[in-house]
Scaffold this motif. Structure first.
Motif, PDB file in Angstrom:
ATOM      1  N   GLU A 127       0.827  -1.205   0.000  1.00  0.00           N
ATOM      2  CA  GLU A 127       0.000   0.000   0.000  1.00  0.00           C
ATOM      3  C   GLU A 127       0.864   1.259   0.000  1.00  0.00           C
ATOM      4  O   GLU A 127       0.541   2.243  -0.669  1.00  0.00           O
ATOM      5  CB  GLU A 127      -0.915   0.000   1.226  1.00  0.00           C
ATOM      6  CG  GLU A 127      -2.081  -0.961   1.133  1.00  0.00           C
ATOM      7  CD  GLU A 127      -3.102  -0.740   2.232  1.00  0.00           C
ATOM      8  OE1 GLU A 127      -4.106  -1.483   2.259  1.00  0.00           O
ATOM      9  OE2 GLU A 127      -2.916   0.175   3.054  1.00  0.00           O
ATOM     10  N   ALA A 182       2.216   1.757  -3.449  1.00  0.00           N
ATOM     11  CA  ALA A 182       1.128   2.142  -4.352  1.00  0.00           C
ATOM     12  C   ALA A 182       0.767   3.618  -4.162  1.00  0.00           C
ATOM     13  O   ALA A 182       0.548   4.354  -5.134  1.00  0.00           O
ATOM     14  CB  ALA A 182      -0.088   1.254  -4.112  1.00  0.00           C
ATOM     15  N   LEU A 183       0.706   4.084  -2.906  1.00  0.00           N
ATOM     16  CA  LEU A 183       0.392   5.494  -2.651  1.00  0.00           C
ATOM     17  C   LEU A 183       1.510   6.385  -3.175  1.00  0.00           C
ATOM     18  O   LEU A 183       1.245   7.425  -3.791  1.00  0.00           O
ATOM     19  CB  LEU A 183       0.201   5.721  -1.153  1.00  0.00           C
ATOM     20  CG  LEU A 183      -0.065   7.170  -0.731  1.00  0.00           C
ATOM     21  CD1 LEU A 183      -1.322   7.714  -1.398  1.00  0.00           C
ATOM     22  CD2 LEU A 183      -0.160   7.292   0.782  1.00  0.00           C
ATOM     23  N   SER A 218       1.198   6.611  -6.861  1.00  0.00           N
ATOM     24  CA  SER A 218       0.010   7.380  -7.234  1.00  0.00           C
ATOM     25  C   SER A 218       0.267   8.877  -7.092  1.00  0.00           C
ATOM     26  O   SER A 218      -0.118   9.674  -7.954  1.00  0.00           O
ATOM     27  CB  SER A 218      -1.172   6.954  -6.358  1.00  0.00           C
ATOM     28  OG  SER A 218      -2.327   7.711  -6.657  1.00  0.00           O
ATOM     29  N   GLY A 274      -7.996  10.208  -0.662  1.00  0.00           N
ATOM     30  CA  GLY A 274      -8.774   9.819  -1.839  1.00  0.00           C
ATOM     31  C   GLY A 274      -8.021   8.983  -2.846  1.00  0.00           C
ATOM     32  O   GLY A 274      -8.598   8.568  -3.864  1.00  0.00           O
ATOM     33  N   HIS A 275      -6.747   8.698  -2.597  1.00  0.00           N
ATOM     34  CA  HIS A 275      -5.954   7.924  -3.549  1.00  0.00           C
ATOM     35  C   HIS A 275      -6.154   6.426  -3.351  1.00  0.00           C
ATOM     36  O   HIS A 275      -6.308   5.941  -2.231  1.00  0.00           O
ATOM     37  CB  HIS A 275      -4.466   8.260  -3.409  1.00  0.00           C
ATOM     38  CG  HIS A 275      -4.080   9.534  -4.108  1.00  0.00           C
ATOM     39  ND1 HIS A 275      -3.340   9.557  -5.272  1.00  0.00           N
ATOM     40  CD2 HIS A 275      -4.351  10.833  -3.820  1.00  0.00           C
ATOM     41  CE1 HIS A 275      -3.168  10.807  -5.655  1.00  0.00           C
ATOM     42  NE2 HIS A 275      -3.761  11.604  -4.791  1.00  0.00           N
ATOM     43  N   ASP A 276      -6.137   5.700  -4.466  1.00  0.00           N
ATOM     44  CA  ASP A 276      -6.290   4.240  -4.464  1.00  0.00           C
ATOM     45  C   ASP A 276      -4.953   3.598  -4.133  1.00  0.00           C
ATOM     46  O   ASP A 276      -3.946   3.848  -4.802  1.00  0.00           O
ATOM     47  CB  ASP A 276      -6.771   3.781  -5.847  1.00  0.00           C
ATOM     48  CG  ASP A 276      -7.015   2.274  -5.909  1.00  0.00           C
ATOM     49  OD1 ASP A 276      -6.941   1.616  -4.850  1.00  0.00           O
ATOM     50  OD2 ASP A 276      -7.261   1.767  -7.020  1.00  0.00           O
ATOM     51  N   VAL A 277      -4.915   2.765  -3.086  1.00  0.00           N
ATOM     52  CA  VAL A 277      -3.671   2.088  -2.701  1.00  0.00           C
ATOM     53  C   VAL A 277      -3.784   0.575  -2.875  1.00  0.00           C
ATOM     54  O   VAL A 277      -3.009  -0.182  -2.292  1.00  0.00           O
ATOM     55  CB  VAL A 277      -3.302   2.435  -1.241  1.00  0.00           C
ATOM     56  CG1 VAL A 277      -3.014   3.911  -1.094  1.00  0.00           C
ATOM     57  CG2 VAL A 277      -4.399   2.006  -0.273  1.00  0.00           C
ATOM     58  N   SER A 278      -4.726   0.133  -3.683  1.00  0.00           N
ATOM     59  CA  SER A 278      -4.960  -1.306  -3.825  1.00  0.00           C
ATOM     60  C   SER A 278      -4.155  -1.930  -4.959  1.00  0.00           C
ATOM     61  O   SER A 278      -4.064  -3.152  -5.042  1.00  0.00           O
ATOM     62  CB  SER A 278      -6.452  -1.565  -4.070  1.00  0.00           C
ATOM     63  OG  SER A 278      -6.872  -0.959  -5.290  1.00  0.00           O
ATOM     64  N   LYS A 279      -3.563  -1.110  -5.817  1.00  0.00           N
ATOM     65  CA  LYS A 279      -2.855  -1.658  -6.966  1.00  0.00           C
ATOM     66  C   LYS A 279      -1.408  -1.981  -6.600  1.00  0.00           C
ATOM     67  O   LYS A 279      -0.632  -1.090  -6.254  1.00  0.00           O
ATOM     68  CB  LYS A 279      -2.879  -0.664  -8.127  1.00  0.00           C
ATOM     69  CG  LYS A 279      -4.281  -0.372  -8.671  1.00  0.00           C
ATOM     70  CD  LYS A 279      -4.222   0.627  -9.813  1.00  0.00           C
ATOM     71  CE  LYS A 279      -5.622   0.933 -10.344  1.00  0.00           C
ATOM     72  NZ  LYS A 279      -5.578   1.949 -11.441  1.00  0.00           N
TER      73      LYS A 279
END
Length: 533
Positions: free
Chosen positions: A20, A23-24, A27, A66-71
């Motif tokens: 995570e 990923a953040l 992003s 609000g950022h997606d950390v799942s990738k």
């Protein structure tokens, strides 16, 4: 996500795991936020330094949340082989901690395909993950003051290689001759995030195996001073360092900013002689420095209060004031007495010190061993290299604060966090209620403090490595805190109970040995809540 305060300009984002975090980080790199200055990814955190005049902490938190950390990020197909002599002094301890034989520890380490997750602690120090889970071991309870360059080590889920001689608390299992950090290489760090790494046991490779370039300390090359005005060092009880305002934008290589410890005094020194503010100066610790000048120039001395004497070429000795321009002629000798108060003085010369740049800065980083060599008796350095953009001299400069003396108490404002909740109520009270003494082990990396009562933690949990800011008060297992200064490691594995406010960092850099320190909280420890959007 949790959002923890670090300082008035820095916050820490705590995530569930390394995936995570990365990923953040990716992003925010792909979609930059106006006001973010720097980011330092670590095991389960992302440290974010920002400009509060551009974006507030709560506004920044709202955007990051609000950022997606799942990738999950894909690993690079770039692979690096690191040959190792498995002769580390902690190898037997690692075997005992894991319940394995020494041979099995080596086998599992060499059969693992590691991935470089991020860089930190020191230039070129890569945190390697995806190794054998059986090799997960805690850090040493007491860190060593010096670990040799090339040491291969384990800590928690990570493996790594120390690029320079440095302090550290990891378990050493071997050594490699490979240069992990080389300023002649682009990029200088051998390990880059995403690279795959395989360790090779040198005890089981053929004699024809080709070793990569051997380990060595890398510094900016010395200038060849053959003409123009030069400074010849006659006496230097402590080496003088060339400094500017710091080396920024290199956190991806594991490089912290370094730079002058008292930036206000540094800037004043340049204003007095009419230099641009970031022109390299000499940082002199505790005075006693003496040099001869080979040509005409104008100099200034600021910072710690040192008696200043000019021995002219005709034999006359003339006292001069600090914070004033001083004209020099060829053959003049400049002598600094020992500091009456404060710890660090700044010598500026019109046109600046002619210093080689390393990664965009002339700052000498004593932990990372990046930048120009220190000046000792016999050193010669050119001055006056900045011929353009010179400004009028300033005659209005004054010290920004009263410089402390040994035995005198200094009060430093601190921001609570990010790991205040790792300490008991008694431990937090102890930080503020007692006076701390600056010990002789202090340097540009950090001020080591000693108090009658150590800081009490809630428990002895291991803290996954995370970014550290200048001014961080890190607390090892001994409970005796270390106040990080400009040459501090980029990441650390001990909890930070609070961080000195930015406006008191110059004062912290001027504290001499045996000065007393009291910390004054200006905030309470609370997670940062997002602003309404």
């Amino acid at each position: 996500m949790r959002f923890l305060p670090v300082s008035l300009t820095t916050l820490l984002v705590e995530l569930q795991n390394l995936d995570e975090t990365l990923a953040l980080f990716a992003s925010l790199q792909a979609d930059p936020v106006d006001g973010i200055v720097e980011m330092v990814p670590a095991a389960r955190t992302l440290m974010v330094r920002f400009q509060p005049e551009v974006i507030t902490a709560s506004e920044l938190v709202a955007i990051i949340a609000g950022h997606d950390v799942s990738k999950a990020l894909s690993a690079s197909d770039q692979r690096v082989e690191i040959p190792v002599h498995y002769d580390g002094e902690d190898l037997a301890d690692v075997a005992e901690l894991t319940g394995l034989s020494v041979e099995e520890v080596i086998r599992r380490h060499t059969e693992s395909i590691f991935t470089v997750a991020f860089c930190g602690f020191a230039p070129g120090f890569g945190y390697l993950v995806n190794g054998d889970p059986k090799l997960h071991v805690p850090r040493r309870k007491s860190p060593r003051t010096r670990i040799p360059a090339g040491s291969v080590a384990l800590a928690g889920e990570f493996s790594g290689v120390y690029p320079q001689n440095s302090p550290g608390g990891w378990q050493i299992i071997g050594t490699t001759p490979v240069k992990m950090w080389d300023l002649d290489r682009n990029p200088p760090a051998l390990f880059q995030p995403g690279y795959q790494v395989r360790f090779i046991d040198l005890a089981h490779v053929p004699a024809s195996y080709h070793l990569p370039p051997t380990q060595q300390i890398m510094q900016a090359p010395a200038r060849d001073v053959t003409e123009g005005v030069a400074l010849k060092v006659l006496e230097a009880p402590m080496p003088a360092l060339i400094q500017d305002l710091g080396r920024f934008g290199q956190t991806g290589q594991g490089v912290s900013s370094s730079g002058a410890l008292d930036q206000g005094a540094f800037k004043a020194a340049n204003r007095i002689v009419g230099n641009p503010l970031n022109t390299p100066c000499l940082e002199v610790t505790l005075g006693g420095f003496c040099f001869e000048i080979t040509g005409r120039t104008v100099m200034a001395l600021t910072g710690a209060s040192c008696p200043l004497q000019i021995e002219t070429h005709d034999g006359t000795s003339i006292p001069h004031s600090t914070y004033q321009p001083v004209s020099l002629e060829a053959g003049d000798k400049v002598r600094l007495g020992f500091a009456v108060s404060g710890a660090r003085s700044y010598l500026s010369f019109r046109g600046g010190i002619d210093a080689a740049m390393a990664l965009g800065s002339a700052a000498t980083d004593t932990l990372a061993v990046v930048g120009p060599e220190a000046l000792v008796a016999g050193s010669v350095v050119g001055i006056g290299g900045v011929a353009e953009r010179l400004l009028p001299v300033s005659l209005e400069e004054q010290p920004a604060f009263k410089h402390p003396i040994a035995g005198e108490e200094v009060v430093l404002d601190v921001v609570m966090g990010p790991r205040t909740d790792w300490f008991t109520h008694k431990g937090i009270e102890t930080l503020f209620s007692q006076s701390w003494t600056v010990t002789p082990q202090s340097n540009r990396v950090g001020v080591r403090l000693a108090g009658d009562t150590p800081l009490e933690r809630i428990d002895s949990r291991e803290l996954p490595s995370e970014g550290t800011a200048t001014g961080a008060i890190q607390v090892p297992h001994s409970g005796q805190p270390v106040l990080f200064l400009a040459d501090h490691p980029l990441t650390g594995g001990y909890p930070v109970i609070a961080t000195v406010a930015e406006y008191h960092l110059d004062l912290a850099g001027q504290m001499p040995v045996n000065a007393k320190v009291r910390f004054r909280p200006i905030t309470q420890f609370n997670e940062i809540e997002p602003a309404a959007r």
